[in-house]
Write an enzyme that holds these catalytic residues in place. Structure first.
Site, PDB file in Angstrom:
ATOM      1  N   ARG A  27      56.171   8.752   4.228  1.00  0.00           N
ATOM      2  CA  ARG A  27      56.477  10.096   3.786  1.00  0.00           C
ATOM      3  C   ARG A  27      55.826  11.157   4.670  1.00  0.00           C
ATOM      4  O   ARG A  27      56.464  12.092   5.126  1.00  0.00           O
ATOM      5  CB  ARG A  27      55.971  10.261   2.358  1.00  0.00           C
ATOM      6  CG  ARG A  27      56.783  11.146   1.497  1.00  0.00           C
ATOM      7  CD  ARG A  27      56.349  10.910   0.072  1.00  0.00           C
ATOM      8  NE  ARG A  27      56.474   9.492  -0.277  1.00  0.00           N
ATOM      9  CZ  ARG A  27      57.522   8.982  -0.879  1.00  0.00           C
ATOM     10  NH1 ARG A  27      58.503   9.755  -1.229  1.00  0.00           N
ATOM     11  NH2 ARG A  27      57.591   7.693  -1.150  1.00  0.00           N
ATOM     12  N   THR A  28      54.536  10.983   4.915  1.00  0.00           N
ATOM     13  CA  THR A  28      53.825  11.970   5.727  1.00  0.00           C
ATOM     14  C   THR A  28      54.367  11.988   7.157  1.00  0.00           C
ATOM     15  O   THR A  28      54.577  13.046   7.744  1.00  0.00           O
ATOM     16  CB  THR A  28      52.315  11.653   5.742  1.00  0.00           C
ATOM     17  OG1 THR A  28      51.856  11.585   4.394  1.00  0.00           O
ATOM     18  CG2 THR A  28      51.530  12.708   6.471  1.00  0.00           C
ATOM     19  N   LYS A  76      44.584  -4.198  20.074  1.00  0.00           N
ATOM     20  CA  LYS A  76      43.936  -4.822  21.238  1.00  0.00           C
ATOM     21  C   LYS A  76      42.515  -4.303  21.413  1.00  0.00           C
ATOM     22  O   LYS A  76      41.868  -4.558  22.420  1.00  0.00           O
ATOM     23  CB  LYS A  76      44.754  -4.545  22.499  1.00  0.00           C
ATOM     24  CG  LYS A  76      46.183  -5.054  22.406  1.00  0.00           C
ATOM     25  CD  LYS A  76      46.895  -4.911  23.753  1.00  0.00           C
ATOM     26  CE  LYS A  76      48.381  -5.193  23.620  1.00  0.00           C
ATOM     27  NZ  LYS A  76      49.163  -3.965  23.390  1.00  0.00           N
ATOM     28  N   ARG A  81      47.037   9.637  11.601  1.00  0.00           N
ATOM     29  CA  ARG A  81      46.668   9.040  10.321  1.00  0.00           C
ATOM     30  C   ARG A  81      45.839   7.808  10.645  1.00  0.00           C
ATOM     31  O   ARG A  81      46.222   7.030  11.522  1.00  0.00           O
ATOM     32  CB  ARG A  81      47.950   8.619   9.601  1.00  0.00           C
ATOM     33  CG  ARG A  81      47.713   7.816   8.349  1.00  0.00           C
ATOM     34  CD  ARG A  81      47.642   8.765   7.181  1.00  0.00           C
ATOM     35  NE  ARG A  81      47.845   8.106   5.917  1.00  0.00           N
ATOM     36  CZ  ARG A  81      48.232   8.767   4.833  1.00  0.00           C
ATOM     37  NH1 ARG A  81      48.493  10.058   4.896  1.00  0.00           N
ATOM     38  NH2 ARG A  81      48.344   8.158   3.696  1.00  0.00           N
ATOM     39  N   HIS A  87      43.029  15.152   3.799  1.00  0.00           N
ATOM     40  CA  HIS A  87      44.467  15.104   4.073  1.00  0.00           C
ATOM     41  C   HIS A  87      44.938  16.552   4.038  1.00  0.00           C
ATOM     42  O   HIS A  87      45.621  16.971   3.119  1.00  0.00           O
ATOM     43  CB  HIS A  87      45.161  14.249   3.003  1.00  0.00           C
ATOM     44  CG  HIS A  87      46.598  13.962   3.295  1.00  0.00           C
ATOM     45  ND1 HIS A  87      47.218  14.333   4.460  1.00  0.00           N
ATOM     46  CD2 HIS A  87      47.542  13.332   2.563  1.00  0.00           C
ATOM     47  CE1 HIS A  87      48.484  13.938   4.412  1.00  0.00           C
ATOM     48  NE2 HIS A  87      48.699  13.327   3.267  1.00  0.00           N
TER      49      HIS A  87
END
Ligand SMILES: [Zn+2]
Lengths: 304, 145
Positions: A51-52, A80, A101, A129
Site C-alpha cells: 500500500r505504501t 548479500k 522502508r 512513519h
C-alpha cells in the site's frame, strides 16, 4: 537538501505550506502532471508494504516522473550483506529521490547521512512513519477545514501502534484538541506518551475501555488494528475484541458529522457494513495520501 | 597510602567511585595516549567523603584527553588540571550533548545493531533528567553507566 525522517521535521508553518500545496494538487491535478518530468523516484522497500509503496509510486507517476525500486530485502543487495549506507550511495546515482522502508529503526536516517538525494522515511520498524501522519493531518484538515477544537478518539492497539503515537505527537501542536484513548487495559498508550507528551503539554485526555461509552462525543474516530497476537490468550481476545470493533450499531451513537479514519489495511476492526456510511472516510484518506506525497516529493525536490 | 609521584602536566581525576577507574581508563582511551604519557591508577583508596574511592593520575599534554565523556560516566568526579606542577583548574564536569562510541543501543530492532561501521551515537534529549537517546531509533539509554 532536505530529508523527511519524522513528522516533526516540519514546523507547523511548513506543514501548512505542504498541505496548501497538496490542496492545490487535489483541486488542479493537471497543473502538476508534468512537474517531475525526467525525475525518478526510487522505492527501496526492505520489507513489503504494498500500500505504501503504491501510494508513493502513484504520487510520482501523477507528477509525470518515473519509478524504480525493490520491494523486499531478499530481492535486494541487502540479502548479500550490503550496508544501507552503501546502497543509498548507489541509489543516489540512479534516482533523484528515495522513499525507504526498512524493518530496522533508524535505517532511513543512516541512509540520509550518506545520501546525495533526498530520503523519505516510508516506515522504519516500530519507530516512525511520517507520510502516514502527514496523510492523517491532511485528511483531517481537508475534511474539517482546519485542525482545531476537535475531540479525537483513538481506538485499538494504542500501546504498539506507531501511527497512533506519531499522530498524537503531531496533533499536540494544534489548539483545542481533546484526546479520547479507547483500548483494552493491556493496550493503553505507553507511559512516555501520557507523561511526556500529553500531561507535560497540559492536554485534555481520557482513557476508556469501550467505544460505546464515548461515540457521541467524538468528532473524529481514528481506528487501528488490534492484532490477536497482542493478547495474552485467546479468551481475552474474544472477550475484548467486540468493544473495539466498529459496527453500524455503534455508528448510530455517533455525531452526524463525525468521521472515521483508519491507516489501512484493516482486518476486522471495522465491519464492512460501515463502509457505505458517509462518515466512513478511510478510503478517501488513502486517496489524500497520494496528494500529500505528491506535495512532499515536489517540496523535497525543490520544484515549487 | 601508596605513593605516586607528582605530575608535571596532565590530570588528576579524584573521587571516582571505587571500582570505576578501569571503565574510565577504557572510555577515555587512556591506553592510546602515546609513549610519552604515563597513567597511574589508584584503586580502593581511603576517602573521608566516600569511604573508598579510585583516583587516576595522567601525565600527558592536556589537549590530548577529551574529558567530555567523564560528565556522562559520573559528574561527581573531581577533575584537576595540572600545569607546571600546579593545579591550574578544577574543571566542572557537565553532561556531554552527544556520546560517540561509548555505549551501544540495546534495542534489537535498531539499525545500529546490524549496519557495519556505524558510529554508536547517543544524544542528550533531556538534560534535567539526564536522558540520552539513541540517535537512530530514539530508544532511551537505560543501562548502568
Ligand atoms: Zn538505537
Amino acid at each position: 537538501m532536505r530529508h523527511l525522517m519524522s513528522p516533526l521535521d516540519f514546523t507547523r508553518e511548513e506543514l501548512e505550506q505542504l498541505m496548501d500545496l497538496a490542496d492545490d494538487i487535489k483541486n488542479h491535478p493537471d497543473n502538476y502532471a508534468d512537474k517531475c518530468h525526467g525525475k525518478k523516484l526510487a522505492t527501496c522497500f526492505y520489507e513489503p508494504s504494498t500500500r505504501t509503496r503504491l501510494s508513493f509510486e502513484s504520487a510520482m507517476l501523477s507528477l509525470g516522473g518515473s519509478v524504480l525500486g525493490f520491494s523486499s530485502a531478499d530481492s535486494s543487495s541487502a540479502a548479500k550483506g550490503e550496508s544501507v549506507s552503501d546502497t543509498i550511495r548507489i541509489i543516489s546515482s540512479y534516482a533523484d529521490i528515495c522513499a525507504m522502508r526498512h524493518p530496522k529503526e533508524g535505517a532511513p536516517l543512516v541512509a540520509s547521512q550518506r545520501s546525495l538525494i533526498p530520503v523519505i522515511n516510508a516506515g522504519d520498524g516500530g519507530h516512525q512513519h511520517p507520510t502516514q501522519t502527514l496523510t492523517d493531518l491532511f485528511t483531517i484538515r481537508s475534511l474539517r477545514g482546519e485542525i482545531k477544537d476537535l475531540t479525537i478518539g483513538l481506538c485499538g492497539d494504542l500501546k504498539f501502534g506507531r501511527t497512533v503515537h506519531s499522530l498524537i505527537n503531531a496533533l499536540v501542536r494544534y489548539p483545542g484538541i481533546k484526546f479520547v484513548l479507547i483500548s483494552p487495559e493491556e493496550l493503553r498508550v505507553p507511559e512516555y506518551i501520557r507523561e511526556d507528551v500529553l500531561e507535560k503539554n497540559g492536554y485534555d485526555y481520557k482513557e476508556v475501555d469501550s467505544l460505546d461509552d464515548v461515540m457521541g462525543e467524538l468528532d473524529i474516530l481514528y481506528m487501528t488494528r488490534v492484532q490477536k497476537e497482542r493478547f495474552f490468550n485467546e479468551e481475552d481476545y474474544i472477550r475484548l475484541k467486540d468493544f473495539f470493533i466498529l459496527t453500524p450499531e455503534k455508528m448510530h451513537l455517533a455525531k452526524k458529522d463525525m468521521m472515521v479514519l483508519h491507516p489501512l489495511p484493516r482486518v476486522n476492526e471495522i465491519s464492512v457494513d460501515v463502509d457505505d456510511d458517509p462518515r466512513a472516510m478511510y478510503f478517501t484518506q488513502a486517496k489524500y495520501g497520494v496528494f500529500i506525497r505528491m506535495a512532499l516529493i515536489l517540496t523535497l525536490l525543490e520544484l515549487v | 597510602m601508596l605513593n605516586i609521584s607528582g605530575i608535571h602536566q596532565g590530570f588528576v581525576l579524584d573521587h571516582i567511585k571505587a571500582g570505576e577507574s578501569m571503565t574510565i581508563y577504557n572510555n577515555l582511551h587512556l591506553a592510546n595516549l602515546g609513549s610519552d604519557c604515563t597513567v597511574a591508577m589508584i584503586m580502593n583508596a581511603k576517602s573521608n567523603k566516600m569511604g573508598r574511592k579510585d583516583i587516576i593520575k595522567i601525565e600527558c599534554p592536556i589537549e590530548r584527553v577529551d574529558l567530555d565523556i567523564l560528565g556522562f560516566i559520573d559528574h561527581n568526579i573531581t577533575c584537576n588540571i595540572i600545569k607546571d606542577d600546579a593545579i591550574v583548574e578544577k574543571r566542572q564536569l557537565s553532561l556531554p550533548k552527544e556520546i560517540k562510541n561509548v555505549i551501544s543501543c540495546k534495542n534489537p530492532r535498531c539499525i545500529s545493531t546490524v549496519e557495519q561501521e556505524l558510529d554508536q551515537i547517543f544524544i542528550l534529549t533531556d538534560p534535567e533528567n539526564e536522558v540520552y537517546r539513541c540517535k537512530y531509533c530514539e530508544e532511551k539509554y537505560t543501562g548502568s553507566k
